[in-house]
Design an enzyme around this catalytic site. Sequence first.
Site, short mmCIF file in Angstrom:
data_model
loop_
_atom_site.label_atom_id
_atom_site.label_comp_id
_atom_site.label_asym_id
_atom_site.label_seq_id
_atom_site.Cartn_x
_atom_site.Cartn_y
_atom_site.Cartn_z
N VAL A 56 0.82 -1.25 -0.13
CA VAL A 56 0.07 -0.08 0.13
C VAL A 56 0.88 1.17 -0.05
O VAL A 56 0.43 2.23 -0.08
CB VAL A 56 -1.21 -0.15 1.17
CG1 VAL A 56 -2.00 -0.95 1.00
CG2 VAL A 56 -0.30 -0.03 2.68
N TYR A 144 9.26 4.04 13.46
CA TYR A 144 7.93 3.63 13.71
C TYR A 144 7.16 4.82 14.35
O TYR A 144 6.00 5.29 13.94
CB TYR A 144 7.91 2.44 14.71
CG TYR A 144 6.67 1.80 15.12
CD1 TYR A 144 5.72 1.40 13.98
CD2 TYR A 144 5.87 1.94 16.30
CE1 TYR A 144 4.62 0.77 14.40
CE2 TYR A 144 4.93 1.47 16.75
CZ TYR A 144 4.21 0.59 15.83
OH TYR A 144 3.01 0.15 16.08
P1 NAD Z 1 1.48 -7.14 12.20
O1 NAD Z 1 2.87 -7.04 11.66
O2 NAD Z 1 1.02 -8.46 12.47
O3 NAD Z 1 0.30 -6.69 10.89
C1 NAD Z 1 0.75 -5.60 10.27
C2 NAD Z 1 0.24 -6.21 8.85
O4 NAD Z 1 0.62 -4.96 7.65
C3 NAD Z 1 1.04 -7.19 8.16
O5 NAD Z 1 0.43 -8.26 7.79
C4 NAD Z 1 2.15 -6.71 7.24
O6 NAD Z 1 2.05 -7.78 6.39
C5 NAD Z 1 1.16 -5.60 6.73
N1 NAD Z 1 2.01 -4.35 5.92
C6 NAD Z 1 2.88 -3.96 6.39
N2 NAD Z 1 3.46 -2.93 5.61
C7 NAD Z 1 2.71 -3.05 4.51
C8 NAD Z 1 2.61 -2.64 3.13
N3 NAD Z 1 3.49 -1.72 2.92
N4 NAD Z 1 1.57 -2.72 2.42
C9 NAD Z 1 0.61 -3.85 2.60
N5 NAD Z 1 0.58 -4.35 3.89
C10 NAD Z 1 1.61 -4.15 4.83
O7 NAD Z 1 1.21 -6.13 13.32
P2 NAD Z 1 -0.23 -5.92 14.26
O8 NAD Z 1 0.24 -6.22 15.76
O9 NAD Z 1 -1.19 -6.73 13.61
O10 NAD Z 1 -0.40 -4.50 14.10
C11 NAD Z 1 -1.48 -3.91 13.30
C12 NAD Z 1 -1.64 -2.26 13.23
O11 NAD Z 1 -1.88 -1.97 14.73
C13 NAD Z 1 -0.18 -1.58 12.77
O12 NAD Z 1 -0.38 -0.59 12.31
C14 NAD Z 1 0.44 -1.38 14.16
O13 NAD Z 1 1.30 -0.23 14.22
C15 NAD Z 1 -0.78 -1.00 14.91
N6 NAD Z 1 -0.57 -1.29 16.55
C16 NAD Z 1 -0.31 -2.50 17.05
C17 NAD Z 1 -0.25 -2.72 18.27
C18 NAD Z 1 -0.15 -4.15 18.90
O14 NAD Z 1 0.31 -4.26 20.20
N7 NAD Z 1 -0.46 -5.46 18.01
C19 NAD Z 1 0.05 -1.70 19.08
C20 NAD Z 1 -0.05 -0.52 18.63
C21 NAD Z 1 -0.41 -0.11 17.18
#
Ligand code: NAD
Length: 325
Positions: A56, A144
């Site tokens: 994306v 990040y």
């Molecule tokens: P994750 O790494 O499991 O999921 C992120 C997904 O985004 C992955 O499937 C990855 O392949 C995809 N991705 C990354 N870059 C991409 C790109 N350029 N194009 C298309 N897809 C892409 O992480 P998560 O824990 O599921 O986190 C999801 C979201 O929630 C993130 O934005 C993260 O910053 C946010 N978040 C999560 C947490 C947590 O504790 N899990 C805390 C704060 C924020």
Amino acid sequence: MRIVVTGGAGFVGSHLCERLLAEGHTVVAIDNLITGSVDNIAHLRDPRFEFIHHDVSKSIYLAGPVDFVFHLASPASPVDYLEYPIQTLKVGSLGTHNALGLAKEKRAGLLFASTSEVYGDPDVNPQPESYHGNVSTTGLRGCYDEAKRFGEALVMAYHRQHRLSTRIVRIFNTYGPRMRLNDGRVVPQFIGQALRGEDLTVYGDGHQTRSFCYVDDTVDGIWRLANWVGDAVVGPGGQVLRDEAMPVNIGNPEERTIRQFAEEILHLVGSRSQLTFRPCPTDNDPMQRRPDISRAREKLGWEPRVPFAEGMQRTIEDLRNRLAL
Ligand code: NAD
Ligand code: UDP
């Protein structure tokens, strides 16, 4: 509704897709699988579910109507974003721009998954949404933290200038089934080590704190925020904004030290592993992190429901099954 979820093959994204399908919607998950996996969505065999393998950070073209975009794509574990700092900066900036462009083109709403990391190593505890944070631009976590801060600013600019209906959720440490065993985050790391009978690697002296929220609770908060239509409020500079466009913390306010957390994991797993203390691989490891969830409570009627021991047992079971495979 037809709903797009960027990062839909990731940990939180896959649970969100599941929830959206259960709510009766059609879902298009867009993911480049950099840190996610099709294994996370393999069970979503439903004619209303579509997966598109796409980065994306490059333009997003999608035929047909879209009603809402959840923009979750981004590496999220420190180990991952240390490995992919440029992709992390790109997806938080260019990726967010493209997701906003898609929402604008389709006249859809958009929710941006931001993070407690926008508060950096906070000097107030708990952190309310009004706290502006303490982030190092040049530290290892900067790729990040600053990408997410830029993303929030861009979302607000689209809300102000194009009147786009937007939401910003600041997610705090979320855990649950489908976390990658080797993603380096403390929950799968400690559980994996305890299950394998290895020492648990506590970084620093273990006095730093985190507050862990079970994924179903986080997804429920995200869904409630997407559906919330608030009042008009007066923003900075006297400009009238939508209340629902302003950030909302979603997380569990139950705070524990990492050392305490390690001991609880040993107990829940029934493991006789030991703790071993190691230097932290990143600088600026936040020393405390706990959400002030007054806004989510008041505006969304949301608070976490799944108790720590129950959520952790479900996560341990999932990791145990995957380790056995
Ligand atoms: P994750 O790494 O499991 O999921 C992120 C997904 O985004 C992955 O499937 C990855 O392949 C995809 N991705 C990354 N870059 C991409 C790109 N350029 N194009 C298309 N897809 C892409 O992480 P998560 O824990 O599921 O986190 C999801 C979201 O929630 C993130 O934005 C993260 O910053 C946010 N978040 C999560 C947490 C947590 O504790 N899990 C805390 C704060 C924020
Ligand atoms: N941590 C740890 N040992 C590990 C992994 C992480 O002590 O093997 C600590 C880390 O230093 C941080 C906390 O656990 O203080 C949470 O780390 P995580 O990577 O899960 O996410 P963060 O909240 O730092 O983004």
